[in-house]
Design an enzyme around this catalytic site. Structure first.
Site, PDB file in Angstrom:
ATOM      1  N   ALA A  14       0.855  -1.206   0.000  1.00  0.00           N
ATOM      2  CA  ALA A  14       0.000   0.000   0.000  1.00  0.00           C
ATOM      3  C   ALA A  14       0.880   1.241   0.000  1.00  0.00           C
ATOM      4  O   ALA A  14       0.704   2.140   0.819  1.00  0.00           O
ATOM      5  CB  ALA A  14      -0.911  -0.014   1.227  1.00  0.00           C
ATOM      6  N   LEU A 174       3.770   5.876 -13.427  1.00  0.00           N
ATOM      7  CA  LEU A 174       3.344   7.141 -12.801  1.00  0.00           C
ATOM      8  C   LEU A 174       4.539   7.868 -12.203  1.00  0.00           C
ATOM      9  O   LEU A 174       5.516   7.244 -11.786  1.00  0.00           O
ATOM     10  CB  LEU A 174       2.287   6.890 -11.715  1.00  0.00           C
ATOM     11  CG  LEU A 174       2.676   6.183 -10.409  1.00  0.00           C
ATOM     12  CD1 LEU A 174       3.349   7.106  -9.421  1.00  0.00           C
ATOM     13  CD2 LEU A 174       1.457   5.577  -9.775  1.00  0.00           C
ATOM     14  N   LEU A 234      15.016   8.502 -19.008  1.00  0.00           N
ATOM     15  CA  LEU A 234      14.562   9.757 -18.380  1.00  0.00           C
ATOM     16  C   LEU A 234      15.685  10.354 -17.526  1.00  0.00           C
ATOM     17  O   LEU A 234      15.979  11.551 -17.602  1.00  0.00           O
ATOM     18  CB  LEU A 234      13.316   9.501 -17.519  1.00  0.00           C
ATOM     19  CG  LEU A 234      12.028   9.206 -18.293  1.00  0.00           C
ATOM     20  CD1 LEU A 234      10.938   8.690 -17.362  1.00  0.00           C
ATOM     21  CD2 LEU A 234      11.545  10.451 -19.036  1.00  0.00           C
ATOM     22  N   CYS A 283      13.357   5.745  -7.366  1.00  0.00           N
ATOM     23  CA  CYS A 283      13.544   4.769  -8.441  1.00  0.00           C
ATOM     24  C   CYS A 283      14.665   5.015  -9.442  1.00  0.00           C
ATOM     25  O   CYS A 283      15.315   4.058  -9.850  1.00  0.00           O
ATOM     26  CB  CYS A 283      12.231   4.599  -9.189  1.00  0.00           C
ATOM     27  SG  CYS A 283      10.966   3.915  -8.108  1.00  0.00           S
ATOM     28  N   LYS A 346      10.892  16.416  -5.245  1.00  0.00           N
ATOM     29  CA  LYS A 346      10.298  17.248  -6.290  1.00  0.00           C
ATOM     30  C   LYS A 346       9.051  17.882  -5.681  1.00  0.00           C
ATOM     31  O   LYS A 346       8.646  17.505  -4.571  1.00  0.00           O
ATOM     32  CB  LYS A 346       9.955  16.419  -7.539  1.00  0.00           C
ATOM     33  CG  LYS A 346       8.895  15.363  -7.279  1.00  0.00           C
ATOM     34  CD  LYS A 346       8.640  14.480  -8.485  1.00  0.00           C
ATOM     35  CE  LYS A 346       7.727  15.113  -9.489  1.00  0.00           C
ATOM     36  NZ  LYS A 346       7.149  14.139 -10.447  1.00  0.00           N
TER      37      LYS A 346
HETATM   38  P1  NAD Z   1       6.713   1.823  -1.022  1.00  0.00           P
HETATM   39  O1  NAD Z   1       7.873   1.496  -0.190  1.00  0.00           O
HETATM   40  O2  NAD Z   1       6.049   3.154  -0.913  1.00  0.00           O
HETATM   41  O3  NAD Z   1       5.558   0.732  -0.773  1.00  0.00           O
HETATM   42  C1  NAD Z   1       5.778  -0.642  -0.715  1.00  0.00           C
HETATM   43  C2  NAD Z   1       4.885  -1.233   0.359  1.00  0.00           C
HETATM   44  O4  NAD Z   1       4.947  -2.647   0.296  1.00  0.00           O
HETATM   45  C3  NAD Z   1       5.276  -0.837   1.793  1.00  0.00           C
HETATM   46  O5  NAD Z   1       4.206  -0.188   2.439  1.00  0.00           O
HETATM   47  C4  NAD Z   1       5.619  -2.193   2.462  1.00  0.00           C
HETATM   48  O6  NAD Z   1       5.258  -2.252   3.820  1.00  0.00           O
HETATM   49  C5  NAD Z   1       4.807  -3.153   1.621  1.00  0.00           C
HETATM   50  N1  NAD Z   1       5.264  -4.541   1.692  1.00  0.00           N
HETATM   51  C6  NAD Z   1       6.521  -5.015   1.557  1.00  0.00           C
HETATM   52  N2  NAD Z   1       6.534  -6.354   1.642  1.00  0.00           N
HETATM   53  C7  NAD Z   1       5.265  -6.756   1.836  1.00  0.00           C
HETATM   54  C8  NAD Z   1       4.640  -8.024   2.001  1.00  0.00           C
HETATM   55  N3  NAD Z   1       5.331  -9.165   1.953  1.00  0.00           N
HETATM   56  N4  NAD Z   1       3.314  -8.055   2.215  1.00  0.00           N
HETATM   57  C9  NAD Z   1       2.591  -6.916   2.264  1.00  0.00           C
HETATM   58  N5  NAD Z   1       3.117  -5.689   2.103  1.00  0.00           N
HETATM   59  C10 NAD Z   1       4.440  -5.608   1.885  1.00  0.00           C
HETATM   60  O7  NAD Z   1       7.144   1.563  -2.533  1.00  0.00           O
HETATM   61  P2  NAD Z   1       6.544   2.248  -3.858  1.00  0.00           P
HETATM   62  O8  NAD Z   1       7.145   3.589  -4.066  1.00  0.00           O
HETATM   63  O9  NAD Z   1       5.075   2.086  -3.855  1.00  0.00           O
HETATM   64  O10 NAD Z   1       7.188   1.304  -4.962  1.00  0.00           O
HETATM   65  C11 NAD Z   1       6.756  -0.021  -5.147  1.00  0.00           C
HETATM   66  C12 NAD Z   1       7.335  -0.556  -6.441  1.00  0.00           C
HETATM   67  O11 NAD Z   1       6.856   0.230  -7.540  1.00  0.00           O
HETATM   68  C13 NAD Z   1       8.859  -0.483  -6.528  1.00  0.00           C
HETATM   69  O12 NAD Z   1       9.313  -1.619  -7.226  1.00  0.00           O
HETATM   70  C14 NAD Z   1       9.119   0.765  -7.347  1.00  0.00           C
HETATM   71  O13 NAD Z   1      10.329   0.669  -8.064  1.00  0.00           O
HETATM   72  C15 NAD Z   1       7.949   0.756  -8.293  1.00  0.00           C
HETATM   73  N6  NAD Z   1       7.550   2.091  -8.789  1.00  0.00           N
HETATM   74  C16 NAD Z   1       7.501   3.153  -7.945  1.00  0.00           C
HETATM   75  C17 NAD Z   1       7.062   4.391  -8.404  1.00  0.00           C
HETATM   76  C18 NAD Z   1       6.999   5.594  -7.506  1.00  0.00           C
HETATM   77  O14 NAD Z   1       6.728   6.679  -8.019  1.00  0.00           O
HETATM   78  N7  NAD Z   1       7.195   5.473  -6.219  1.00  0.00           N
HETATM   79  C19 NAD Z   1       6.642   4.516  -9.731  1.00  0.00           C
HETATM   80  C20 NAD Z   1       6.690   3.397 -10.566  1.00  0.00           C
HETATM   81  C21 NAD Z   1       7.135   2.182 -10.076  1.00  0.00           C
HETATM   82  C1  UGA Z   2       9.939   8.768 -12.291  1.00  0.00           C
HETATM   83  C2  UGA Z   2       9.393   8.616 -13.720  1.00  0.00           C
HETATM   84  O1  UGA Z   2       9.104   9.917 -14.248  1.00  0.00           O
HETATM   85  C3  UGA Z   2       8.129   7.763 -13.748  1.00  0.00           C
HETATM   86  O2  UGA Z   2       7.713   7.556 -15.099  1.00  0.00           O
HETATM   87  C4  UGA Z   2       8.438   6.409 -13.088  1.00  0.00           C
HETATM   88  O3  UGA Z   2       7.252   5.640 -13.041  1.00  0.00           O
HETATM   89  C5  UGA Z   2       8.955   6.649 -11.678  1.00  0.00           C
HETATM   90  O4  UGA Z   2      10.138   7.477 -11.723  1.00  0.00           O
HETATM   91  C6  UGA Z   2       9.363   5.383 -10.988  1.00  0.00           C
HETATM   92  O5  UGA Z   2       9.591   4.368 -11.613  1.00  0.00           O
HETATM   93  O6  UGA Z   2       9.463   5.507  -9.776  1.00  0.00           O
HETATM   94  P1  UGA Z   2       9.339  10.281 -10.208  1.00  0.00           P
HETATM   95  O7  UGA Z   2      10.668   9.846  -9.715  1.00  0.00           O
HETATM   96  O8  UGA Z   2       8.188  10.161  -9.314  1.00  0.00           O
HETATM   97  O9  UGA Z   2       8.963   9.483 -11.546  1.00  0.00           O
HETATM   98  O10 UGA Z   2       9.404  11.815 -10.649  1.00  0.00           O
HETATM   99  P2  UGA Z   2      10.068  12.571 -11.897  1.00  0.00           P
HETATM  100  O11 UGA Z   2       9.150  13.625 -12.333  1.00  0.00           O
HETATM  101  O12 UGA Z   2      10.531  11.650 -12.941  1.00  0.00           O
HETATM  102  O13 UGA Z   2      11.316  13.286 -11.224  1.00  0.00           O
HETATM  103  C7  UGA Z   2      12.430  12.545 -10.767  1.00  0.00           C
HETATM  104  C8  UGA Z   2      13.533  13.490 -10.368  1.00  0.00           C
HETATM  105  O14 UGA Z   2      14.085  14.139 -11.504  1.00  0.00           O
HETATM  106  C9  UGA Z   2      13.081  14.615  -9.424  1.00  0.00           C
HETATM  107  O15 UGA Z   2      14.059  14.816  -8.456  1.00  0.00           O
HETATM  108  C10 UGA Z   2      12.948  15.805 -10.344  1.00  0.00           C
HETATM  109  O16 UGA Z   2      13.098  17.037  -9.697  1.00  0.00           O
HETATM  110  C11 UGA Z   2      14.081  15.549 -11.320  1.00  0.00           C
HETATM  111  N1  UGA Z   2      13.879  16.197 -12.635  1.00  0.00           N
HETATM  112  C12 UGA Z   2      12.851  15.827 -13.436  1.00  0.00           C
HETATM  113  C13 UGA Z   2      14.771  17.165 -13.047  1.00  0.00           C
HETATM  114  O17 UGA Z   2      15.735  17.511 -12.319  1.00  0.00           O
HETATM  115  N2  UGA Z   2      14.594  17.742 -14.273  1.00  0.00           N
HETATM  116  C14 UGA Z   2      13.576  17.407 -15.100  1.00  0.00           C
HETATM  117  O18 UGA Z   2      13.487  17.972 -16.208  1.00  0.00           O
HETATM  118  C15 UGA Z   2      12.681  16.420 -14.667  1.00  0.00           C
END
Ligand code: NAD
Ligand code: UGA
Length: 467
Positions: A14, A174, A234, A283, A346
């Protein structure tokens, strides 16, 4: 082709992805029941808090969606067994951080949480279940998940009715701060898998709001790799423009003008060309390091070196900023008051994971600076934990400020690290009167217009602006 009817979805994890993603699915598909489960009870309690200001993550528009879906067809709980066994489709959306010890430490992804989730699914699932990788994972992880589901299942099967699984990859693209918009109007949805019935079932869910031509179906490995490659591309753009920002400062060019000039070429495009203090977020760094590790693993050291340089430049940019602050303040910040505006990685998020503010602030604290930190959404507790997690020799003091004027009172310098809306168009005449002369503003996000400080005693340094 067999049509699989999906009625109940479970999402394990979550977090920043599981919470918003499932909220949007529940919103767009009122006939589906969506359960988001997590081992972190505090987080689940926050998702269930009646005061929507207390949701565990801040994301514009999320509270409105939660208010209409929660308790209707969206539920947050710690009840793992029932939520998994009832579900036709399970998303694994748990954390996949960089390994800190053992083989591949510092580069490879730690898949402990993914493996634990797969084992829970194997144990509790009933009948046929579609298991979806939502987490970002190394290429070929789906194979490992399949193995875990198959073997754990065999161990449990003696007393139970047969269970079967299909594994799909459906990475999430996202970005934080714009998550709801990104989920509601994605550029594309990517689904990787071999079982066409399972792929079709997932496609049908997205078709509730995503046009069919924007749903891309590939094989499992292309899907897993595309997610890592997208983040690497990116991040590479950011390191590229940041390298040019240093060049601009050295030569008298202006990075804003250069970004505009190159970005108008359609082949280059104008997005993701904002120079800044380096990319943060949970990430980019971890996914590139994972790509670096995998490149080495598959015998491609030149590919590994190429991508590693994107991370090297990002760290260099952060160090560069801290050194410039030091130099402009006569080589020492010991005992000097410095305001930090913006601590999240950000704008529009309370997330501080890998935020450039952590490294730059801790470097200043090592030099003995006194920091007053203001961020509209980041809590004292979060910053305290961030400083505790990294090892540094803190010779300074930091405190939180509740407003911009409070942060700037008696400071020698202001360092702007996040482009929050409220940092634009500030009354610098008034703010300069609160600061100690000679007052410096270090703007790493191009937030301050030079005209705004023209009649003040402020010295302005802007990242990427040469003289
Ligand atoms: P997060 O740390 O915010 O959330 C992960 C959650 O999973 C935590 O709340 C944790 O307690 C829970 N968890 C872990 N093990 C568990 C288990 N066995 N059972 C139940 N719950 C469990 O992480 P996030 O930012 O949501 O990222 C999750 C994944 O999505 C990562 O692989 C990340 O790379 C990817 N991702 C993140 C973003 C982003 O913007 N944060 C965007 C795209 C992809
Ligand atoms: C990034 C990607 O944009 C998403 O598509 C991807 O799903 C996500 O990582 C992920 O896998 O976690 P996020 O990290 O949430 O998303 O935010 P971004 O908008 O990409 O910014 C990342 C970092 O780059 C920030 O620190 C931002 O300030 C910086 N940034 C971004 C710059 O310095 N310059 C830019 O032009 C854009």
């Amino acid at each position: 082709m067999r049509s699989i009817k999906i009625q109940k979805i479970c999402c394990i994890g979550a977090g920043y992805v599981g919470g918003p993603t499932m909220s949007v699915i529940a919103d767009k598909c009122p006939d589906l029941e969506v359960r988001v489960v997590d081992i972190n009870k505090e987080r689940i309690d926050a998702w269930n808090d009646s005061d929507l200001n207390n949701l565990p993550i801040f994301e514009p528009g999320l509270d409105r969606i939660i208010s209409r879906t929660r308790g209707r067809n969206l539920f947050f709980s710690t009840e793992m067994e029932k939520s998994i066994s009832d579900a036709d489709m399970i998303f694994i959306s748990v954390n996949t951080p960089t390994k800190t010890k053992g083989l591949g430490a510092g580069q490879a992804s730690d898949l402990s949480w993914v493996e634990a989730s797969a084992r829970q699914v194997a144990k509790y699932a009933k009948g046929h279940t579609i298991v979806i990788e939502k987490s970002t994972l190394p290429v070929r992880t789906a194979q490992a998940i399949k193995e875990i589901l198959k073997t754990t299942n065999r161990e449990n099967q003696k007393n139970e009715i047969a269970k079967t699984f299909s594994v799909l990859s459906n990475p999430e693209f996202l970005a934080e701060g714009t998550a709801i918009n990104d989920l509601e109007k994605p550029d594309r949805v990517l689904i990787g898998g071999e079982d066409s019935d399972a792929v079709d079932a997932l496609v049908k869910i997205y078709l509730n709001w995503v046009p069919g031509e924007q749903i891309i179906c590939t094989n499992l490995w292309s899907s897993e790799l595309s997610k890592l490659a997208a983040n690497a591309f990116l991040a590479q753009r950011i390191s590229s423009i940041n390298s040019i920002s240093a060049f601009c400062e050295a030569t008298g060019a202006d990075v804003q003008e250069v970004a505009k000039a190159i970005g108008t070429d359609k082949r280059i495009g104008n997005q993701f060309l904002s120079a800044g203090p380096g990319f943060g977020g949970s990430c980019f760094k971890k996914d590139i390091l994972n790509l670096v590790y995998l490149s080495g693993y598959f015998g491609l050291p030149e590919v590994a070196d190429y991508w590693n340089q994107v991370v090297v430049l990002n760290t260099w940019q952060q160090d560069r900023i801290y050194k410039i602050v030091l130099e402009k303040l006569f080589g020492t910040v010991n005992g000097k008051n410095i305001a930090i505006l913006g601590f999240s990685f950000k704008a529009n998020t309370n997330d501080t994971r890998e935020s450039p503010a952590i490294r730059i602030s801790s470097d200043l604290l090592e030099e003995g600076a006194i920091l007053s930190i203001y961020d509209p959404k980041v809590s004292f507790k979060r910053i305290e934990e961030d400083f505790e997690k990294i090892s540094f020799n803190n010779q300074g003091i930091w405190k939180m400020a509740n407003s911009i004027p409070e942060a700037l009172k008696n400071v020698d310098a202001v360092l702007i690290l996040t482009a929050w809306d409220e940092f634009f168009g500030l009354d610098w005449n008034y703010l300069a009167s609160l600061m100690r002369s000679p007052a410096w503003v270090f703007d790493t996000r191009s937030v301050v217009d030079r005209k705004e400080i023209e009649n003040t005693c402020i010295n302005l340094w802007k990242l990427g602006e040469g003289n």
